[in-house]
Design an enzyme around this catalytic site. Structure first.
Site, PDB file in Angstrom:
ATOM      1  N   GLN A   1      80.732  -9.610-103.270  1.00  0.00           N
ATOM      2  CA  GLN A   1      81.829 -10.583-103.355  1.00  0.00           C
ATOM      3  C   GLN A   1      81.691 -11.396-104.645  1.00  0.00           C
ATOM      4  OE1 GLN A   1      82.499 -12.557 -99.241  1.00  0.00           O
ATOM      5  NE2 GLN A   1      80.443 -11.728 -99.148  1.00  0.00           N
TER       6      GLN A   1
ATOM      7  N   ASN B   1      69.601 -13.982 -95.093  1.00  0.00           N
ATOM      8  CA  ASN B   1      70.305 -15.192 -95.524  1.00  0.00           C
ATOM      9  C   ASN B   1      69.402 -16.402 -95.352  1.00  0.00           C
ATOM     10  OD1 ASN B   1      73.196 -15.525 -96.453  1.00  0.00           O
ATOM     11  ND2 ASN B   1      72.994 -17.312 -95.131  1.00  0.00           N
TER      12      ASN B   1
ATOM     13  N   ASP C   1      80.142 -12.483-110.899  1.00  0.00           N
ATOM     14  CA  ASP C   1      79.324 -12.890-112.052  1.00  0.00           C
ATOM     15  C   ASP C   1      78.692 -11.748-112.835  1.00  0.00           C
ATOM     16  OD1 ASP C   1      77.161 -12.107-110.390  1.00  0.00           O
ATOM     17  OD2 ASP C   1      76.888 -14.161-109.650  1.00  0.00           O
TER      18      ASP C   1
ATOM     19  N   GLY D   1      72.966 -12.877 -98.370  1.00  0.00           N
ATOM     20  CA  GLY D   1      73.369 -14.061 -99.145  1.00  0.00           C
ATOM     21  C   GLY D   1      74.843 -14.398 -99.052  1.00  0.00           C
ATOM     22  N   THR D   2      75.415 -14.180 -97.876  1.00  0.00           N
ATOM     23  CA  THR D   2      76.830 -14.564 -97.707  1.00  0.00           C
ATOM     24  C   THR D   2      76.993 -15.329 -96.403  1.00  0.00           C
ATOM     25  OG1 THR D   2      79.109 -13.777 -97.425  1.00  0.00           O
ATOM     26  CG2 THR D   2      77.360 -12.244 -96.760  1.00  0.00           C
ATOM     27  N   SER D   3      77.883 -16.339 -96.441  1.00  0.00           N
ATOM     28  CA  SER D   3      78.123 -17.138 -95.239  1.00  0.00           C
ATOM     29  C   SER D   3      78.893 -16.348 -94.197  1.00  0.00           C
ATOM     30  CB  SER D   3      78.880 -18.420 -95.607  1.00  0.00           C
ATOM     31  OG  SER D   3      80.081 -18.089 -96.272  1.00  0.00           O
TER      32      SER D   3
ATOM     33  N   TYR E   1      87.055 -22.155-114.539  1.00  0.00           N
ATOM     34  CA  TYR E   1      86.529 -20.781-114.645  1.00  0.00           C
ATOM     35  C   TYR E   1      85.819 -20.566-115.979  1.00  0.00           C
ATOM     36  CZ  TYR E   1      88.127 -18.995-110.208  1.00  0.00           C
ATOM     37  OH  TYR E   1      88.250 -18.770-108.859  1.00  0.00           O
TER      38      TYR E   1
ATOM     39  N   HIS F   1      85.854  -8.993-104.911  1.00  0.00           N
ATOM     40  CA  HIS F   1      86.651 -10.163-105.310  1.00  0.00           C
ATOM     41  C   HIS F   1      86.879 -10.217-106.815  1.00  0.00           C
ATOM     42  CE1 HIS F   1      85.427 -12.321-101.301  1.00  0.00           C
ATOM     43  NE2 HIS F   1      86.311 -11.356-101.139  1.00  0.00           N
TER      44      HIS F   1
ATOM     45  N   CYS G   1      97.029 -11.159-117.751  1.00  0.00           N
ATOM     46  CA  CYS G   1      98.249 -11.900-118.061  1.00  0.00           C
ATOM     47  C   CYS G   1      99.131 -11.911-116.814  1.00  0.00           C
ATOM     48  CB  CYS G   1      98.963 -11.226-119.232  1.00  0.00           C
ATOM     49  SG  CYS G   1     100.585 -11.937-119.581  1.00  0.00           S
TER      50      CYS G   1
HETATM   51  C1  BJW Z   1      71.145 -17.688 -99.687  1.00  0.00           C
HETATM   52  C2  BJW Z   1      70.432 -18.132-100.762  1.00  0.00           C
HETATM   53  C3  BJW Z   1      69.370 -17.328-101.158  1.00  0.00           C
HETATM   54  C4  BJW Z   1      71.962 -19.534-100.475  1.00  0.00           C
HETATM   55  N1  BJW Z   1      69.114 -16.206-100.496  1.00  0.00           N
HETATM   56  N2  BJW Z   1      70.857 -16.586 -99.027  1.00  0.00           N
HETATM   57  C5  BJW Z   1      90.766 -12.445 -90.790  1.00  0.00           C
HETATM   58  C6  BJW Z   1      90.510 -13.573 -90.040  1.00  0.00           C
HETATM   59  C7  BJW Z   1      90.759 -14.835 -90.576  1.00  0.00           C
HETATM   60  C8  BJW Z   1      91.260 -14.986 -91.867  1.00  0.00           C
HETATM   61  C9  BJW Z   1      91.503 -13.867 -92.603  1.00  0.00           C
HETATM   62  C10 BJW Z   1      91.267 -12.614 -92.068  1.00  0.00           C
HETATM   63  N3  BJW Z   1      91.593 -11.711 -93.001  1.00  0.00           N
HETATM   64  C11 BJW Z   1      92.000 -12.344 -94.111  1.00  0.00           C
HETATM   65  C12 BJW Z   1      91.975 -13.676 -93.892  1.00  0.00           C
HETATM   66  C13 BJW Z   1      92.372 -14.740 -94.864  1.00  0.00           C
HETATM   67  C14 BJW Z   1      91.295 -15.065 -95.887  1.00  0.00           C
HETATM   68  C15 BJW Z   1      90.021 -15.535 -95.169  1.00  0.00           C
HETATM   69  O1  BJW Z   1      89.020 -14.867 -95.125  1.00  0.00           O
HETATM   70  N4  BJW Z   1      90.054 -16.729 -94.630  1.00  0.00           N
HETATM   71  C16 BJW Z   1      88.904 -17.289 -93.934  1.00  0.00           C
HETATM   72  C17 BJW Z   1      88.159 -18.247 -94.849  1.00  0.00           C
HETATM   73  C18 BJW Z   1      89.385 -17.968 -92.700  1.00  0.00           C
HETATM   74  N5  BJW Z   1      91.016 -13.934 -96.734  1.00  0.00           N
HETATM   75  C19 BJW Z   1      91.764 -13.657 -97.798  1.00  0.00           C
HETATM   76  O2  BJW Z   1      92.744 -14.334 -98.075  1.00  0.00           O
HETATM   77  C20 BJW Z   1      91.384 -12.449 -98.621  1.00  0.00           C
HETATM   78  N6  BJW Z   1      92.556 -11.653 -98.819  1.00  0.00           N
HETATM   79  C21 BJW Z   1      93.057 -10.876 -97.851  1.00  0.00           C
HETATM   80  O3  BJW Z   1      92.505 -10.727 -96.794  1.00  0.00           O
HETATM   81  O4  BJW Z   1      94.232 -10.246 -98.210  1.00  0.00           O
HETATM   82  C22 BJW Z   1      95.037  -9.733 -97.159  1.00  0.00           C
HETATM   83  C23 BJW Z   1      95.791 -10.917 -96.588  1.00  0.00           C
HETATM   84  C24 BJW Z   1      96.658 -11.605 -97.398  1.00  0.00           C
HETATM   85  C25 BJW Z   1      97.360 -12.670 -96.875  1.00  0.00           C
HETATM   86  C26 BJW Z   1      97.168 -13.067 -95.552  1.00  0.00           C
HETATM   87  C27 BJW Z   1      96.251 -12.375 -94.756  1.00  0.00           C
HETATM   88  C28 BJW Z   1      95.565 -11.280 -95.287  1.00  0.00           C
HETATM   89  C29 BJW Z   1      90.932 -12.852-100.017  1.00  0.00           C
HETATM   90  C30 BJW Z   1      89.625 -13.580 -99.999  1.00  0.00           C
HETATM   91  C31 BJW Z   1      89.282 -13.989-101.423  1.00  0.00           C
HETATM   92  C32 BJW Z   1      88.066 -14.913-101.497  1.00  0.00           C
HETATM   93  N7  BJW Z   1      87.993 -15.448-102.805  1.00  0.00           N
HETATM   94  C33 BJW Z   1      86.830 -16.253-103.182  1.00  0.00           C
HETATM   95  C34 BJW Z   1      87.013 -16.736-104.645  1.00  0.00           C
HETATM   96  C35 BJW Z   1      86.762 -15.568-105.611  1.00  0.00           C
HETATM   97  C36 BJW Z   1      86.833 -16.004-107.027  1.00  0.00           C
HETATM   98  C37 BJW Z   1      85.715 -16.933-107.423  1.00  0.00           C
HETATM   99  O5  BJW Z   1      84.531 -16.602-107.258  1.00  0.00           O
HETATM  100  O6  BJW Z   1      86.049 -18.020-107.896  1.00  0.00           O
HETATM  101  O7  BJW Z   1      85.633 -15.476-103.054  1.00  0.00           O
HETATM  102  S1  BJW Z   1      86.551 -17.646-102.068  1.00  0.00           S
HETATM  103  C38 BJW Z   1      84.795 -17.523-102.120  1.00  0.00           C
HETATM  104  O8  BJW Z   1      84.270 -17.132-100.810  1.00  0.00           O
HETATM  105  C39 BJW Z   1      84.480 -16.341-103.071  1.00  0.00           C
HETATM  106  C40 BJW Z   1      83.314 -15.695-102.385  1.00  0.00           C
HETATM  107  O9  BJW Z   1      83.176 -14.367-102.831  1.00  0.00           O
HETATM  108  C41 BJW Z   1      83.694 -15.824-100.929  1.00  0.00           C
HETATM  109  C42 BJW Z   1      82.538 -15.686 -99.988  1.00  0.00           C
HETATM  110  O10 BJW Z   1      81.593 -16.695-100.199  1.00  0.00           O
HETATM  111  P1  BJW Z   1      80.045 -16.331-100.103  1.00  0.00           P
HETATM  112  O11 BJW Z   1      79.704 -15.380-101.159  1.00  0.00           O
HETATM  113  O12 BJW Z   1      79.731 -15.944 -98.723  1.00  0.00           O
HETATM  114  O13 BJW Z   1      79.368 -17.730-100.521  1.00  0.00           O
HETATM  115  P2  BJW Z   1      79.070 -18.999 -99.599  1.00  0.00           P
HETATM  116  O14 BJW Z   1      78.820 -20.142-100.502  1.00  0.00           O
HETATM  117  O15 BJW Z   1      80.107 -19.185 -98.557  1.00  0.00           O
HETATM  118  O16 BJW Z   1      77.735 -18.623 -98.815  1.00  0.00           O
HETATM  119  C43 BJW Z   1      76.511 -18.450 -99.487  1.00  0.00           C
HETATM  120  C44 BJW Z   1      75.462 -18.144 -98.429  1.00  0.00           C
HETATM  121  O17 BJW Z   1      74.254 -17.818 -99.102  1.00  0.00           O
HETATM  122  C45 BJW Z   1      75.161 -19.312 -97.501  1.00  0.00           C
HETATM  123  O18 BJW Z   1      75.173 -18.850 -96.150  1.00  0.00           O
HETATM  124  C46 BJW Z   1      73.726 -19.730 -97.877  1.00  0.00           C
HETATM  125  O19 BJW Z   1      72.958 -20.128 -96.753  1.00  0.00           O
HETATM  126  C47 BJW Z   1      73.191 -18.469 -98.459  1.00  0.00           C
HETATM  127  N8  BJW Z   1      72.169 -18.647 -99.476  1.00  0.00           N
HETATM  128  N9  BJW Z   1      70.991 -19.339-101.207  1.00  0.00           N
HETATM  129  C48 BJW Z   1      69.884 -15.893 -99.409  1.00  0.00           C
HETATM  130  N10 BJW Z   1      68.592 -17.703-102.214  1.00  0.00           N
END
Ligand code: BJW
Length: 268
Positions: free
Chosen positions: A116, A228, A119, A202-204, A78, A134, A142
């Site tokens: 999400q 996207n 940064d 811009g999210t998957s 980080y 997020h 802490c």
């Molecule tokens: C472009 C581009 C350009 C590139 N222009 N586009 C319901 C169903 C199933 C599961 C769950 C559910 N509810 C909850 C869950 C569990 C879980 C979950 O979602 N699991 C799935 C993966 C299956 N969710 C959680 O645990 C969440 N908590 C929660 O729900 O609490 C209640 C609960 C607790 C316990 C049990 C059940 C429920 C918390 C989620 C936290 C996610 N954390 C992260 C890390 C954050 C810290 C850090 O940044 O280090 O968040 S993981 C990571 O993924 C980060 C991101 O914000 C997040 C999303 O990713 P994002 O932003 O979409 O990025 P990418 O890389 O995936 O996609 C980028 C896209 O951009 C791509 O499509 C490219 O094509 C595109 N792209 N360049 C436009 N120039």
């Protein structure tokens, strides 16, 4: 470069809906920051990091289990990500969203930006009231006392860093299995339930609950659109899906919203 007709038509439709909306909600993901040089989570590619960290899977490091097992590794990662964020600048996608907010609000509308991303680039690009679903990398907390500390006040001379109370410091972000900040979820649900237009950019679309807000909004009658680079599970769910980079598509959307505003002023 000439824009293809289908994309131009889709941009026109999104702009027309935005220009007439009383409330616009947007959720963004890592793709919006990709053109600033910030690595996404699930894309492969040369911009995904440097040699030191490229052998680690971000999805393995961004977890509470990884932190508990190896807090030194996770806090070093980080800290490295922060040092990259600190040197990048908002790109035209961030700037366009800030500009869109100004246009919508100047016409008496409401604009809610949910991100999400951790940064801080939306805020640096001029967006206000950003809802950080997020958390943020700019604040750490802490694990013993819950005290929040600005990243600028952490010397990072030892890893993992510790608070004044001696507890481990972790980034104030949301890892899998952790709950999102309650106020952020409330604001997202409120915006999704009231908006006329919901954009996902811009999210998957695979991480919940963030991925659910667009469908929630659509089910309540909002016009929904995706911008996207690649198709996602949301692509078939939304009314309009635009395949393109946010830094190229969003400035065109804003330009058209401005133009339509001149023609359609007063329409709802
Ligand atoms: C472009 C581009 C350009 C590139 N222009 N586009 C319901 C169903 C199933 C599961 C769950 C559910 N509810 C909850 C869950 C569990 C879980 C979950 O979602 N699991 C799935 C993966 C299956 N969710 C959680 O645990 C969440 N908590 C929660 O729900 O609490 C209640 C609960 C607790 C316990 C049990 C059940 C429920 C918390 C989620 C936290 C996610 N954390 C992260 C890390 C954050 C810290 C850090 O940044 O280090 O968040 S993981 C990571 O993924 C980060 C991101 O914000 C997040 C999303 O990713 P994002 O932003 O979409 O990025 P990418 O890389 O995936 O996609 C980028 C896209 O951009 C791509 O499509 C490219 O094509 C595109 N792209 N360049 C436009 N120039």
């Amino acid at each position: 470069m000439p824009h293809d007709d289908a994309q131009g038509t889709a941009i026109e439709e999104v702009a027309r809906r935005v220009a007439r909306a009383k409330c616009v909600a947007v959720v963004t993901g890592a793709g919006v920051s990709a053109e600033s040089g910030v690595a996404t989570f699930r894309d492969a590619g040369p911009e995904q990091g440097d040699a030191l960290w490229s052998r680690y899977d971000p999805m393995q490091l961004a977890t509470i289990d990884a932190f508990n097992a190896d807090p030194e590794l996770v806090t070093r990662w980080y800290h490295w990500r922060f040092s990259r964020c600190a040197h990048v600048k908002p790109n035209p996608g961030h700037v366009a969203l800030a500009e869109l907010q100004r246009v919508v609000e100047s016409r008496g509308g409401e604009f809610v930006l949910l991100t999400q991303n951790i940064d801080g680039l939306h805020q640096a690009g001029g967006s206000t009231g950003v809802v950080e679903l997020h958390g943020t990398i700019l604040t750490w907390r802490c694990v013993k006392t819950g005290e929040h500390v600005s990243i600028h006040d952490i010397p990072f001379d030892v890893f993992p860093p510790r608070s004044r109370a001696g507890g481990l410091l972790r980034p104030n972000v949301v890892w899998f299995g952790e709950v999102l900040p309650e106020d952020a979820v409330e604001r997202a649900q409120d915006a999704a339930s009231r908006c006329d237009v919901f954009l996902t950019i811009g999210t998957s679309g695979v991480v919940y609950p963030a991925a659910s807000f667009v469908q929630f909004a659509g089910d309540r009658g909002a016009f929904t659109a995706e911008v996207n680079k690649d198709p996602t599970p949301l692509s078939h769910m939304v009314d309009v899906s635009i395949m393109g980079r946010s830094g190229e598509v969003m400035p065109r959307v804003v330009e058209r919203v401005r133009g339509i505003g001149g023609l359609d002023a007063g329409h709802t």
